[in-house]
Motif scaffolding. Structure first.
Motif, PDB file in Angstrom:
ATOM      1  N   LEU A  52      12.122 -12.015   1.679  1.00  0.00           N
ATOM      2  CA  LEU A  52      10.906 -11.897   2.496  1.00  0.00           C
ATOM      3  C   LEU A  52      11.052 -10.825   3.571  1.00  0.00           C
ATOM      4  O   LEU A  52      10.104 -10.089   3.853  1.00  0.00           O
ATOM      5  N   ILE A  53      12.222 -10.733   4.161  1.00  0.00           N
ATOM      6  CA  ILE A  53      12.456  -9.709   5.180  1.00  0.00           C
ATOM      7  C   ILE A  53      12.348  -8.317   4.562  1.00  0.00           C
ATOM      8  O   ILE A  53      11.698  -7.420   5.121  1.00  0.00           O
ATOM      9  N   ILE A  54      12.958  -8.138   3.395  1.00  0.00           N
ATOM     10  CA  ILE A  54      12.881  -6.844   2.707  1.00  0.00           C
ATOM     11  C   ILE A  54      11.442  -6.530   2.329  1.00  0.00           C
ATOM     12  O   ILE A  54      10.979  -5.395   2.499  1.00  0.00           O
ATOM     13  N   LEU A  55      10.712  -7.510   1.833  1.00  0.00           N
ATOM     14  CA  LEU A  55       9.298  -7.308   1.482  1.00  0.00           C
ATOM     15  C   LEU A  55       8.496  -6.877   2.700  1.00  0.00           C
ATOM     16  O   LEU A  55       7.683  -5.945   2.633  1.00  0.00           O
ATOM     17  N   PHE A  56       8.715  -7.540   3.833  1.00  0.00           N
ATOM     18  CA  PHE A  56       8.004  -7.188   5.063  1.00  0.00           C
ATOM     19  C   PHE A  56       8.258  -5.722   5.437  1.00  0.00           C
ATOM     20  O   PHE A  56       7.325  -4.972   5.722  1.00  0.00           O
ATOM     21  N   PHE A  57       9.526  -5.321   5.449  1.00  0.00           N
ATOM     22  CA  PHE A  57       9.849  -3.943   5.831  1.00  0.00           C
ATOM     23  C   PHE A  57       9.359  -2.930   4.804  1.00  0.00           C
ATOM     24  O   PHE A  57       8.967  -1.810   5.165  1.00  0.00           O
ATOM     25  N   ASP A  58       9.350  -3.294   3.525  1.00  0.00           N
ATOM     26  CA  ASP A  58       8.813  -2.380   2.513  1.00  0.00           C
ATOM     27  C   ASP A  58       7.316  -2.166   2.714  1.00  0.00           C
ATOM     28  O   ASP A  58       6.825  -1.036   2.626  1.00  0.00           O
ATOM     29  N   ILE A  59       6.593  -3.227   2.982  1.00  0.00           N
ATOM     30  CA  ILE A  59       5.150  -3.099   3.228  1.00  0.00           C
ATOM     31  C   ILE A  59       4.907  -2.261   4.478  1.00  0.00           C
ATOM     32  O   ILE A  59       4.049  -1.380   4.499  1.00  0.00           O
ATOM     33  N   TRP A  60       5.700  -2.504   5.521  1.00  0.00           N
ATOM     34  CA  TRP A  60       5.592  -1.724   6.760  1.00  0.00           C
ATOM     35  C   TRP A  60       5.861  -0.242   6.488  1.00  0.00           C
ATOM     36  O   TRP A  60       5.135   0.626   6.962  1.00  0.00           O
ATOM     37  N   ALA A  61       6.884   0.059   5.701  1.00  0.00           N
ATOM     38  CA  ALA A  61       7.220   1.449   5.382  1.00  0.00           C
ATOM     39  C   ALA A  61       6.107   2.102   4.573  1.00  0.00           C
ATOM     40  O   ALA A  61       5.759   3.271   4.821  1.00  0.00           O
ATOM     41  N   ILE A  62       5.538   1.386   3.618  1.00  0.00           N
ATOM     42  CA  ILE A  62       4.446   1.947   2.808  1.00  0.00           C
ATOM     43  C   ILE A  62       3.233   2.250   3.683  1.00  0.00           C
ATOM     44  O   ILE A  62       2.601   3.301   3.545  1.00  0.00           O
ATOM     45  N   ILE A  63       2.924   1.364   4.607  1.00  0.00           N
ATOM     46  CA  ILE A  63       1.802   1.616   5.528  1.00  0.00           C
ATOM     47  C   ILE A  63       2.086   2.847   6.380  1.00  0.00           C
ATOM     48  O   ILE A  63       1.213   3.697   6.575  1.00  0.00           O
ATOM     49  N   ARG A  64       3.317   2.979   6.866  1.00  0.00           N
ATOM     50  CA  ARG A  64       3.687   4.150   7.668  1.00  0.00           C
ATOM     51  C   ARG A  64       3.608   5.439   6.844  1.00  0.00           C
ATOM     52  O   ARG A  64       3.200   6.478   7.353  1.00  0.00           O
ATOM     53  N   VAL A  65       3.997   5.374   5.569  1.00  0.00           N
ATOM     54  CA  VAL A  65       3.907   6.547   4.694  1.00  0.00           C
ATOM     55  C   VAL A  65       2.448   6.949   4.525  1.00  0.00           C
ATOM     56  O   VAL A  65       2.096   8.127   4.631  1.00  0.00           O
ATOM     57  N   ILE A  66       1.587   5.986   4.280  1.00  0.00           N
ATOM     58  CA  ILE A  66       0.162   6.266   4.088  1.00  0.00           C
ATOM     59  C   ILE A  66      -0.443   6.875   5.347  1.00  0.00           C
ATOM     60  O   ILE A  66      -1.260   7.795   5.277  1.00  0.00           O
ATOM     61  N   GLN A  67      -0.023   6.411   6.522  1.00  0.00           N
ATOM     62  CA  GLN A  67      -0.568   6.915   7.784  1.00  0.00           C
ATOM     63  C   GLN A  67       0.044   8.253   8.211  1.00  0.00           C
ATOM     64  O   GLN A  67      -0.452   8.881   9.133  1.00  0.00           O
ATOM     65  N   SER A  68       1.097   8.699   7.537  1.00  0.00           N
ATOM     66  CA  SER A  68       1.763   9.948   7.935  1.00  0.00           C
ATOM     67  C   SER A  68       0.908  11.164   7.579  1.00  0.00           C
ATOM     68  O   SER A  68      -0.037  11.078   6.796  1.00  0.00           O
ATOM     69  N   SER A  69       1.286  12.290   8.140  1.00  0.00           N
ATOM     70  CA  SER A  69       0.544  13.526   7.863  1.00  0.00           C
ATOM     71  C   SER A  69       1.132  14.297   6.681  1.00  0.00           C
ATOM     72  O   SER A  69       0.745  15.430   6.434  1.00  0.00           O
ATOM     73  N   ALA A  70       2.034  13.685   5.929  1.00  0.00           N
ATOM     74  CA  ALA A  70       2.631  14.332   4.756  1.00  0.00           C
ATOM     75  C   ALA A  70       1.559  14.533   3.684  1.00  0.00           C
ATOM     76  O   ALA A  70       0.508  13.874   3.688  1.00  0.00           O
ATOM     77  N   GLY A  71       1.837  15.444   2.777  1.00  0.00           N
ATOM     78  CA  GLY A  71       0.894  15.708   1.692  1.00  0.00           C
ATOM     79  C   GLY A  71       0.791  14.527   0.728  1.00  0.00           C
ATOM     80  O   GLY A  71       1.648  13.630   0.721  1.00  0.00           O
ATOM     81  N   ALA A  72      -0.235  14.556  -0.088  1.00  0.00           N
ATOM     82  CA  ALA A  72      -0.479  13.449  -1.020  1.00  0.00           C
ATOM     83  C   ALA A  72       0.674  13.266  -2.003  1.00  0.00           C
ATOM     84  O   ALA A  72       1.053  12.135  -2.328  1.00  0.00           O
ATOM     85  N   GLY A  73       1.239  14.367  -2.473  1.00  0.00           N
ATOM     86  CA  GLY A  73       2.349  14.274  -3.414  1.00  0.00           C
ATOM     87  C   GLY A  73       3.583  13.635  -2.787  1.00  0.00           C
ATOM     88  O   GLY A  73       4.245  12.791  -3.390  1.00  0.00           O
ATOM     89  N   ALA A  74       3.898  14.039  -1.560  1.00  0.00           N
ATOM     90  CA  ALA A  74       5.050  13.458  -0.855  1.00  0.00           C
ATOM     91  C   ALA A  74       4.823  11.979  -0.583  1.00  0.00           C
ATOM     92  O   ALA A  74       5.742  11.161  -0.736  1.00  0.00           O
ATOM     93  N   LYS A  75       3.602  11.626  -0.186  1.00  0.00           N
ATOM     94  CA  LYS A  75       3.280  10.213   0.056  1.00  0.00           C
ATOM     95  C   LYS A  75       3.477   9.404  -1.222  1.00  0.00           C
ATOM     96  O   LYS A  75       4.077   8.322  -1.198  1.00  0.00           O
ATOM     97  N   ALA A  76       2.964   9.924  -2.338  1.00  0.00           N
ATOM     98  CA  ALA A  76       3.083   9.213  -3.614  1.00  0.00           C
ATOM     99  C   ALA A  76       4.548   9.030  -4.001  1.00  0.00           C
ATOM    100  O   ALA A  76       4.949   7.939  -4.443  1.00  0.00           O
ATOM    101  N   LEU A  77       5.359  10.067  -3.824  1.00  0.00           N
ATOM    102  CA  LEU A  77       6.782   9.958  -4.158  1.00  0.00           C
ATOM    103  C   LEU A  77       7.497   8.924  -3.292  1.00  0.00           C
ATOM    104  O   LEU A  77       8.301   8.130  -3.796  1.00  0.00           O
ATOM    105  N   TRP A  78       7.229   8.913  -1.992  1.00  0.00           N
ATOM    106  CA  TRP A  78       7.865   7.941  -1.115  1.00  0.00           C
ATOM    107  C   TRP A  78       7.438   6.518  -1.466  1.00  0.00           C
ATOM    108  O   TRP A  78       8.264   5.601  -1.488  1.00  0.00           O
ATOM    109  N   ILE A  79       6.164   6.332  -1.754  1.00  0.00           N
ATOM    110  CA  ILE A  79       5.686   4.992  -2.103  1.00  0.00           C
ATOM    111  C   ILE A  79       6.321   4.521  -3.405  1.00  0.00           C
ATOM    112  O   ILE A  79       6.776   3.373  -3.518  1.00  0.00           O
ATOM    113  N   ILE A  80       6.391   5.381  -4.392  1.00  0.00           N
ATOM    114  CA  ILE A  80       7.032   5.018  -5.669  1.00  0.00           C
ATOM    115  C   ILE A  80       8.504   4.690  -5.455  1.00  0.00           C
ATOM    116  O   ILE A  80       9.017   3.707  -5.989  1.00  0.00           O
TER     117      ILE A  80
END
Length: 100
Positions: A52-80
């Protein structure tokens, strides 16, 4: 416990309990003793909490990736990467990902 019993009990090395044991349902043909069953339950609870702790931090990281100013391709790679490798992806994102 005699030597024959010790040799044929596959769970003997896991158990330090030397008194009479309460028998529980068998797993793989060998009955579990009380302290083995308790240890297994604690392991499952710890594993569930850690998951559950890992799931929480993964969801938090994905939200941070989506909110970042990185390009769409970089966001997609980080999320994957985070989804496919939850622990390693999270660590890599923390160390190497977008910093804004």
């Amino acid at each position: 416990m005699d030597n024959d019993t010790q040799r044929h009990n596959p769970h003997n090395h896991l158990c330090s309990f030397s008194g009479p044991a309460t028998q529980f349902p068998e797993i793989d043909g060998a009955p579990l003793k009380t302290n083995e069953r308790s240890r297994d339950m604690i392991d499952m609870q710890f594993g569930g909490l850690l998951g559950l702790i890992i799931l929480f931090f993964d969801i938090w990281a994905i939200i941070r990736v989506i909110q970042s100013s990185a390009g769409a391709g970089a966001k997609a790679l980080w999320i994957i990467l985070i989804l496919l490798l939850p622990v390693l992806g999270l660590i890599l994102w923390f160390l190497l990902g977008p910093k804004n």
